[in-house]
Each structure stands twice: as structure tokens, then as C-alpha cells.
Scaffold this motif. Structure first.
Motif, mmCIF file in Angstrom:
data_model
loop_
_atom_site.group_PDB
_atom_site.id
_atom_site.type_symbol
_atom_site.label_atom_id
_atom_site.label_comp_id
_atom_site.label_asym_id
_atom_site.label_seq_id
_atom_site.Cartn_x
_atom_site.Cartn_y
_atom_site.Cartn_z
ATOM 1 N N GLY A 1 0.854 -1.173 0.024
ATOM 2 C CA GLY A 1 0.101 -0.080 -0.012
ATOM 3 C C GLY A 1 0.746 1.276 -0.085
ATOM 4 N N GLU A 2 0.232 2.368 -0.174
ATOM 5 C CA GLU A 2 0.905 3.621 -0.183
ATOM 6 C C GLU A 2 0.058 4.719 0.336
ATOM 7 N N PHE A 3 0.603 5.504 1.224
ATOM 8 C CA PHE A 3 0.017 6.644 1.924
ATOM 9 C C PHE A 3 0.650 7.689 2.151
ATOM 10 N N SER A 4 -0.064 8.871 1.943
ATOM 11 C CA SER A 4 0.297 10.143 2.060
ATOM 12 C C SER A 4 -0.388 11.190 2.959
ATOM 13 N N LEU A 5 0.432 12.109 3.595
ATOM 14 C CA LEU A 5 -0.383 12.941 4.285
ATOM 15 C C LEU A 5 0.252 14.413 4.062
ATOM 16 N N GLY A 6 -0.355 15.457 3.715
ATOM 17 C CA GLY A 6 0.063 16.684 3.288
ATOM 18 C C GLY A 6 -0.671 17.987 3.644
ATOM 19 N N CYS A 7 0.159 19.062 3.335
ATOM 20 C CA CYS A 7 -0.531 20.089 3.422
ATOM 21 C C CYS A 7 0.172 21.141 2.249
ATOM 22 N N ALA A 8 -1.046 21.974 1.586
ATOM 23 C CA ALA A 8 -0.583 22.909 0.628
ATOM 24 C C ALA A 8 -1.016 24.179 0.758
ATOM 25 N N TYR A 9 -0.145 25.367 0.358
ATOM 26 C CA TYR A 9 -0.455 26.680 0.451
ATOM 27 C C TYR A 9 -0.843 27.289 -0.952
ATOM 28 N N HIS A 10 -1.844 28.110 -0.976
ATOM 29 C CA HIS A 10 -2.233 28.539 -2.200
ATOM 30 C C HIS A 10 -1.635 29.899 -2.438
ATOM 31 N N ILE A 11 -0.487 30.022 -3.393
ATOM 32 C CA ILE A 11 0.205 31.416 -3.652
ATOM 33 C C ILE A 11 -0.649 32.237 -4.764
ATOM 34 N N THR A 12 -1.401 31.340 -5.476
ATOM 35 C CA THR A 12 -2.495 32.134 -6.587
ATOM 36 C C THR A 12 -3.849 31.090 -6.540
ATOM 37 N N ARG A 13 -4.499 31.508 -7.309
ATOM 38 C CA ARG A 13 -5.857 30.744 -7.284
ATOM 39 C C ARG A 13 -5.672 29.326 -7.733
ATOM 40 N N GLU A 14 -4.457 28.935 -8.524
ATOM 41 C CA GLU A 14 -4.316 27.639 -8.859
ATOM 42 C C GLU A 14 -2.902 26.936 -8.838
ATOM 43 N N ILE A 15 -2.253 27.681 -8.262
ATOM 44 C CA ILE A 15 -0.785 27.412 -7.884
ATOM 45 C C ILE A 15 -0.534 27.276 -6.410
ATOM 46 N N THR A 16 0.025 26.180 -5.971
ATOM 47 C CA THR A 16 0.003 25.857 -4.465
ATOM 48 C C THR A 16 1.423 25.179 -4.400
ATOM 49 N N LEU A 17 2.090 25.637 -3.022
ATOM 50 C CA LEU A 17 3.399 25.014 -2.534
ATOM 51 C C LEU A 17 2.941 24.023 -1.403
ATOM 52 N N ASP A 18 3.550 22.832 -1.742
ATOM 53 C CA ASP A 18 3.114 21.792 -0.539
ATOM 54 C C ASP A 18 4.086 20.933 0.000
ATOM 55 N N VAL A 19 4.048 20.165 0.995
ATOM 56 C CA VAL A 19 5.022 19.402 1.631
ATOM 57 C C VAL A 19 4.052 18.261 2.277
ATOM 58 N N ALA A 20 4.736 16.905 2.094
ATOM 59 C CA ALA A 20 3.565 15.837 2.607
ATOM 60 C C ALA A 20 4.731 14.699 3.119
ATOM 61 N N TRP A 21 4.305 14.049 3.952
ATOM 62 C CA TRP A 21 4.835 12.703 4.159
ATOM 63 C C TRP A 21 4.409 11.871 3.240
ATOM 64 N N GLN A 22 5.409 10.827 2.684
ATOM 65 C CA GLN A 22 5.049 9.893 1.643
ATOM 66 C C GLN A 22 5.482 8.346 2.149
ATOM 67 N N HIS A 23 4.735 7.415 1.993
ATOM 68 C CA HIS A 23 4.965 6.118 2.707
ATOM 69 C C HIS A 23 4.601 4.965 1.610
ATOM 70 N N MET A 24 5.454 4.059 1.360
ATOM 71 C CA MET A 24 4.993 3.070 0.353
ATOM 72 C C MET A 24 5.515 1.752 1.096
ATOM 73 N N TYR A 25 4.768 0.676 1.186
ATOM 74 C CA TYR A 25 5.165 -0.710 1.634
ATOM 75 C C TYR A 25 4.727 -1.518 0.915
#
Length: 281
Positions: A227-251
Motif C-alpha cells: 500500500g501507499e499513504f501520504s499526508l500533506g498540506c498545501a499553501y495557495h500562492i495564487t488561485r491555482e498554484i500551490t506549494l506543498d509538503v507531505a509525508w510519503q510512505h510506500m510498503y
């Protein structure tokens, strides 16, 4: 008698076609696009104002509609890859970098496609853990009606091809072990926008067959689940462009061929952080 049978079969076929058309029409109404998986994306109503100010609402309201149309994501990965069970040393895994690209579209009728590709360039430790990983998947997606407090859920079903190459060297003549996995998968994505922030999580469960090639030493196959799991948050710098960071896990829970000293049926984990940007998602 022959004419009677021909007339009877003609009526049966006509009735079945009528019922099938009715069922398809009803199914299409309840689940738009289900019978037309490659429907055209409506770009005529898309204004392409990527740099418009972000759309925000007061925290706790559920009035922000999610984006539709074509989307694209890029993430730089910093991951830890577990070693084989027989590897020596005090550590259970080693760090490497990689890339992930996601793209697809979501229609105004809340169905679409998601394609995703992985590439890990390492780790690069000859005696304990040298490898690389590639993965590409295609998923059919849907977007359910909005849930309480503005949460959205997008179920998905699809296929994935993954390849893990173990090139660890512990013997005079290195043995290259290649895992080629064809996997079916089910999963989903949940997200919610709060002001200029979007919180999201994705989950996938997969299973299938792994064809393992071990140089000139022989080939075999294993069943693979994971399985694969991710958990993240994104910040909208414009209406349609975001910068984000996430924890990514694949097992991968079982079925992986590894070196050193050749392990036929092991588990394997990738876990780390993803940094990137998103366009129109």
C-alpha cells in the motif's frame, strides 16, 4: 415454424437492446461518465488564469468548490529505503532522492483520470543497499458530493507497473536482481481547503504478481501486496498554484527479491518527505 422462430428471436433481441439502453441511460445519469471513460475535457470554459488571486473563505465554511480541468503536480522526494534482512550494519535503511509527477483531469461532472510516476535514484551503498525504483500508474477517479465541514473524497481504481532493481554487491561477481510488478489497486484522496491552505491525504492498496529475474541464476515469480499513504498540506500562492509538503510512505508487505545473499521473499518500505508544487488541483 422457422419464420415463427425468427420473429421470436427478433423480438427477444429488440427487447434486450431496449432494456440495455434504458439501464445505460439510468446508469449514466447516476454516475456521469462511467460509460464514457475517455470523454473530452471541456476546456472552453477554462480561463487559464493561473496567477489570479487565491480564493479564500472564512475558516470552517464549506463554500469553496474544488478545481476542475487538467492538473499537474511535481514533487521532489527524500526517502529512506529499507535494507535486505541479511544486510550488515547498524541501520535498517538508507537515504536517497527521487522525483514524483502526477497529472490528469477532473470534469465538471466529477469524474476523470489520474496518472502518477515515481523514480528513486538510489540508495547507492554497494555493500549494503544499492538499488533504484520506478513506478507508473493509471487510475480512474470520481469526486463524491461534499461532506460535512467542506471535505471532499475522490475514490480511485487503477493499475500500476513497478520495477525495483537491487544491485547490492557482496560477492566477487555482483548479481543483479530485478523485480517487475504488475499490480491492481484501489484507493482514494480526501482533501479540504481552509482559507489559503489545503489539507489532503491519499491512500492506495495494491496487489498483483512480481516476476523476478536474478541474472543468470534463474527466474521465478511471487505474489505481492502492499500500500501507499501520504499526508500533506498545501499553501495557495495564487488561485491555482500551490506549494506543498507531505509525508510519503510506500510498503510492499511480501514478495520482493533482494540481495545481499539473495532473499527470495521479503518486505520493503519507502518512507520520507515530498516537497513540490501543484497546478490546478
Amino acid at each position: 415454424m422457422l419464420s415463427y422462430r425468427k420473429a421470436l428471436w427478433t423480438l427477444v433481441i429488440a427487447a434486450n437492446l431496449a432494456v440495455a439502453s434504458s439501464v445505460q441511460a439510468q446508469y449514466e445519469t447516476e454516475f456521469p461518465g462511467a460509460m464514457q471513460p475517455f470523454s473530452d475535457v471541456n476546456l472552453e470554459n477554462y480561463d487559464f488564469q493561473w496567477f489570479a488571486p487565491p480564493i479564500t473563505e472564512q475558516y470552517g465554511q464549506d463554500t469553496i468548490d474544488p478545481n476542475t480541468g487538467i492538473f499537474f503536480e511535481y514533487h521532489r522526494l527524500f526517502m529512506n529505503v529499507t535494507r535486505a534482512d541479511s544486510a550488515v550494519g547498524p541501520y535498517e535503511g538508507d537515504a536517497t532522492y527521487g522525483n514524483r509527477v502526477d497529472f490528469g483531469y477532473m470534469t465538471d461532472d466529477n469524474y476523470g483520470w489520474l496518472c502518477s510516476g515515481w523514480r528513486l535514484d538510489g540508495p547507492s551503498y554497494d555493500l549494503v543497499n544499492r538499488a533504484d525504483f520506478n513506478s507508473f500508474e493509471v487510475n480512474r477517479t470520481w469526486r463524491l458530493d461534499q461532506f460535512h465541514k467542506g471535505f471532499w473524497i475522490e475514490p480511485m481504481v487503477g493499475m500500476r507497473f513497478a520495477q525495483f532493481n537491487d544491485k547490492t554487491t557482496v560477492v566477487p561477481q555482483p548479481i543483479f536482481v530485478q523485480n517487475n510488478m504488475l499490480l491492481g489497486q484501489l484507493g482514494g484522496r480526501i482533501f479540504s481547503q481552509r482559507g489559503q491552505w489545503t489539507l489532503y491525504s491519499t491512500v492506495r492498496g495494491f496487489g498483483g504478481q512480481n516476476w523476478i529475474f536474478r541474472g543468470n541464476e534463474g527466474d521465478y515469480s511471487n505474489g505481492v501486496v502492499g500500500g501507499e499513504f501520504s499526508l500533506g498540506c498545501a499553501y495557495h500562492i495564487t488561485r491555482e498554484i500551490t506549494l506543498d509538503v507531505a509525508w510519503q510512505h510506500m510498503y510492499f508487505g511480501t514478495g520482493i527479491g533482494r540481495d545481499p545473499l539473495f532473499q527470495e521473499d521479503e518486505d520493503m518500505t519507502f518512507s520520507g518527505v515530498a516537497f513540490g508544487f501543484t497546478l490546478n488541483r
